[in-house]
Design an enzyme around this catalytic site. Structure first.
Site, PDB file in Angstrom:
ATOM      1  N   ARG A 141       0.566 -14.266   1.759  1.00 21.44           N
ATOM      2  CA  ARG A 141       0.011 -14.223   3.113  1.00 21.44           C
ATOM      3  C   ARG A 141      -1.339 -14.942   3.156  1.00 21.44           C
ATOM      4  O   ARG A 141      -2.217 -14.660   2.365  1.00 21.44           O
ATOM      5  CB  ARG A 141      -0.119 -12.757   3.583  1.00 21.44           C
ATOM      6  CG  ARG A 141       1.246 -12.141   3.871  1.00 21.44           C
ATOM      7  CD  ARG A 141       1.149 -10.700   4.287  1.00 21.44           C
ATOM      8  NE  ARG A 141       1.045  -9.807   3.142  1.00 21.44           N
ATOM      9  CZ  ARG A 141       1.113  -8.476   3.234  1.00 21.44           C
ATOM     10  NH1 ARG A 141       1.291  -7.890   4.403  1.00 21.44           N
ATOM     11  NH2 ARG A 141       1.020  -7.716   2.165  1.00 21.44           N
ATOM     12  N   VAL A 176       0.828  -1.207   0.000  1.00 19.14           N
ATOM     13  CA  VAL A 176       0.000   0.000   0.000  1.00 19.14           C
ATOM     14  C   VAL A 176       0.866   1.263   0.000  1.00 19.14           C
ATOM     15  O   VAL A 176       0.649   2.182  -0.785  1.00 19.14           O
ATOM     16  CB  VAL A 176      -0.963  -0.006   1.219  1.00 19.14           C
ATOM     17  CG1 VAL A 176      -1.615   1.359   1.418  1.00 19.14           C
ATOM     18  CG2 VAL A 176      -2.042  -1.067   1.019  1.00 19.14           C
ATOM     19  N   CYS A 206      -5.534  -9.292   3.601  1.00 14.10           N
ATOM     20  CA  CYS A 206      -6.641  -8.455   4.087  1.00 14.10           C
ATOM     21  C   CYS A 206      -7.856  -9.234   4.585  1.00 14.10           C
ATOM     22  O   CYS A 206      -8.199  -9.131   5.761  1.00 14.10           O
ATOM     23  CB  CYS A 206      -7.046  -7.466   3.002  1.00 14.10           C
ATOM     24  SG  CYS A 206      -5.773  -6.236   2.696  1.00 14.10           S
ATOM     25  N   PHE A 221      -8.477   0.912  -0.460  1.00  9.98           N
ATOM     26  CA  PHE A 221      -9.291  -0.184  -1.003  1.00  9.98           C
ATOM     27  C   PHE A 221      -8.633  -0.861  -2.205  1.00  9.98           C
ATOM     28  O   PHE A 221      -9.268  -1.671  -2.875  1.00  9.98           O
ATOM     29  CB  PHE A 221     -10.676   0.345  -1.409  1.00  9.98           C
ATOM     30  CG  PHE A 221     -11.450   0.919  -0.253  1.00  9.98           C
ATOM     31  CD1 PHE A 221     -12.193   0.094   0.584  1.00  9.98           C
ATOM     32  CD2 PHE A 221     -11.412   2.276   0.030  1.00  9.98           C
ATOM     33  CE1 PHE A 221     -12.895   0.619   1.671  1.00  9.98           C
ATOM     34  CE2 PHE A 221     -12.113   2.810   1.111  1.00  9.98           C
ATOM     35  CZ  PHE A 221     -12.858   1.974   1.933  1.00  9.98           C
ATOM     36  N   LEU A 222      -7.364  -0.511  -2.498  1.00 10.31           N
ATOM     37  CA  LEU A 222      -6.749  -1.087  -3.701  1.00 10.31           C
ATOM     38  C   LEU A 222      -6.645  -2.607  -3.599  1.00 10.31           C
ATOM     39  O   LEU A 222      -6.609  -3.170  -2.503  1.00 10.31           O
ATOM     40  CB  LEU A 222      -5.370  -0.468  -3.949  1.00 10.31           C
ATOM     41  CG  LEU A 222      -4.256  -0.660  -2.924  1.00 10.31           C
ATOM     42  CD1 LEU A 222      -3.628  -2.031  -2.945  1.00 10.31           C
ATOM     43  CD2 LEU A 222      -3.179   0.378  -3.143  1.00 10.31           C
TER      44      LEU A 222
END
Ligand code: NAD
Length: 432
Positions: free
Chosen positions: A330, A11, A263, A152-153
């Protein structure tokens, strides 16, 4: 505007490069020396399409620089973004140590009024805590405003998403900070993208609510897929039929081996934990998490049943990253699947177009190859875990001939069962 971004990960690096491209003067700060050295030399340590060109151009134009010097980075800017990681603790709560440490550094080094923008995904109420941390760390008192500006990417589409977002959310309490934020994003607003200005807590909540909703759609479809398998319905057609309803829409209705990434898993757990803290049981989101944990393992008994005994069997894995167009591993379902197969004695050969260098640090005793055909040589079964586009149009005849047995477990439903059967494969999809 002079802006510092604390945290140069997926990010932070994209935010820094994009804001520099919009004409701001950006300093990207990180505690990871190796990462900063690489970025400074124009070597991009993560895989993100388009990022390399954007970074190089803005470094050349002297709008973007990278440093590990916190004091200088904080003192040289009027606006400071926090974009450090917020991983899960063991108990599912959000590990705030990186955000808190960034806030302490800001307090310690600030030398005048600053707008401090939290871009990391943080539980509702965090801004208040950060204000206290910054105040406590200040040696001399300086005014500051805190802003919530969640990101929000999507990895793999990050630059497009940053420059052309569905919306920009700004949580702010003060007119001066609001006008500075609107100024930063005016280049994007001019292209017609909406900016939603809210109070800080609402902004913090919007981020978790959005990710929890998207994860809910995935787990809902995965649960339906289980029912489809039992009843003979085809989840792909069910999704199509549902998605044509304009109230539902077609996106995030794909059944598969579960969601992963940096996320959804942690944000779903994070909002469950926030609910616990405030005495509100998040029953739906808890079920979403449970279904996903099961879904990552769902394919394992099917493989074991088809191959009878997994001991010594060669299994080819296509795709390791948690989704295509990224090298991010991840919480990738490939980890659960590969470790599950290894536990039963299977030998794994894996191919991923981008994630091998990351996977090597996580998954041991795996033979990594640089070609999908090499992966299937002598394999007793192939498991497709990540839906990279390049897996869609491969030479099926060649694959069948290279494999010991033409058995495919299509964890992302990228092939059509009838076509695969016609090509001589034993085919297993998800929910069909
Ligand atoms: P990341 O792990 O890729 O990067 C975080 C960086 O912060 C690392 O390089 C780390 O060294 C650095 N860092 C940690 N503490 C620091 C400190 N005190 N000072 C300076 N640098 C420090 O994380 P990411 O994926 O970029 O995510 C950052 C935040 O954005 C998270 O809260 C995440 O939930 C959120 N987010 C991520 C995505 C995504 O797709 N990755 C999308 C939207 C939001």
């Amino acid at each position: 505007m002079k802006i510092t971004i604390i945290g140069t990960g997926y990010v932070g690096s994209v935010t820094g490069a994009c804001l520099a491209d919009l004409g701001n003067e950006i300093t990207c700060l990180d505690i990871d020396k190796e990462k900063i050295e690489k970025f400074s030399k124009g070597i991009i340590p993560i895989y993100e399409p388009g990022l390399s060109d954007l970074v190089k151009r803005n470094v050349r134009e002297k709008r973007l620089c990278f440093t590990t010097d916190s004091k200088k980075a904080i003192q040289s800017s009027d606006v400071i973004f926090i974009a450090v990681g917020t991983p899960s603790n063991e108990d599912g709560s959000v590990d705030m140590k990186y955000v808190e440490s960034a806030a302490r550094d800001i307090g310690k080094y600030m030398n005048g009024y600053k707008v401090i923008v939290d871009k990391s995904t943080v539980p509702v109420g965090t801004a208040d805590k950060l204000k206290n941390i910054i105040n406590d760390a200040q040696k001399e008192k300086h005014e500051f405003d805190l802003v919530s500006n969640p990101e929000f990417l999507r990895e793999g589409e990050a630059i497009k998403d940053f420059m052309n977002p569905d919306r920009i959310v700004i949580g702010v309490e003060n007119g001066k900070a609001k006008s500075m934020m609107l100024d930063i994003y005016k280049g994007i607003e001019r292209t017609g993208r909406p900016i939603l200005v809210t109070n800080i807590k609402t902004s913090e909540m919007i981020k978790y609510a959005s990710n929890a909703m998207l994860a809910t759609r995935i787990s809902f479809m995965n649960e339906l897929a289980r029912l489809c398998e039992k009843t003979g319905a085809d989840i792909k057609m069910v999704a199509k039929g549902m998605g044509l309803d304009s109230r539902i829409g077609p996106r995030f209705l794909q059944a598969g081996v579960g969601y992963g990434g940096s996320c959804f898993p942690k944000d779903v757990k994070g909002i469950i934990d926030t609910g616990k803290e405030y005495g509100v049981e998040m029953k739906i989101v808890k079920a979403v998490d449970k279904v996903n944990e099961e879904q990552k393992k769902w394919i394992l008994p099917k493989i074991e049943k088809e191959l009878e005994d997994l001991k010594g069997k060669n299994i080819a894995i296509w795709g390791l990253a948690f989704k295509p167009k990224t090298d991010d591993m991840r919480e990738a379902p490939s980890i659960t699947i590969i470790e599950g197969l290894q536990k039963k004695g299977a030998k794994i050969t894996a191919f991923d177009p981008e994630a091998e260098h990351v996977a090597k640090k996580i998954l041991k005793n795996v033979a990594y190859v640089n070609d999908p055909y090499k992966a299937v040589e002598g394999a007793d079964a192939l498991v497709v875990v990540t839906e990279w586009d390049e897996f869609r149009n491969l030479d099926l005849e060649k694959i069948g001939l290279l494999m010991k047995k033409p058995v495919i477990f299509d964890g992302r439903n990228i092939y059509e069962p009838e076509e695969m059967k016609k090509a001589g494969f034993v085919y297993y999809g998800i929910g069909r």
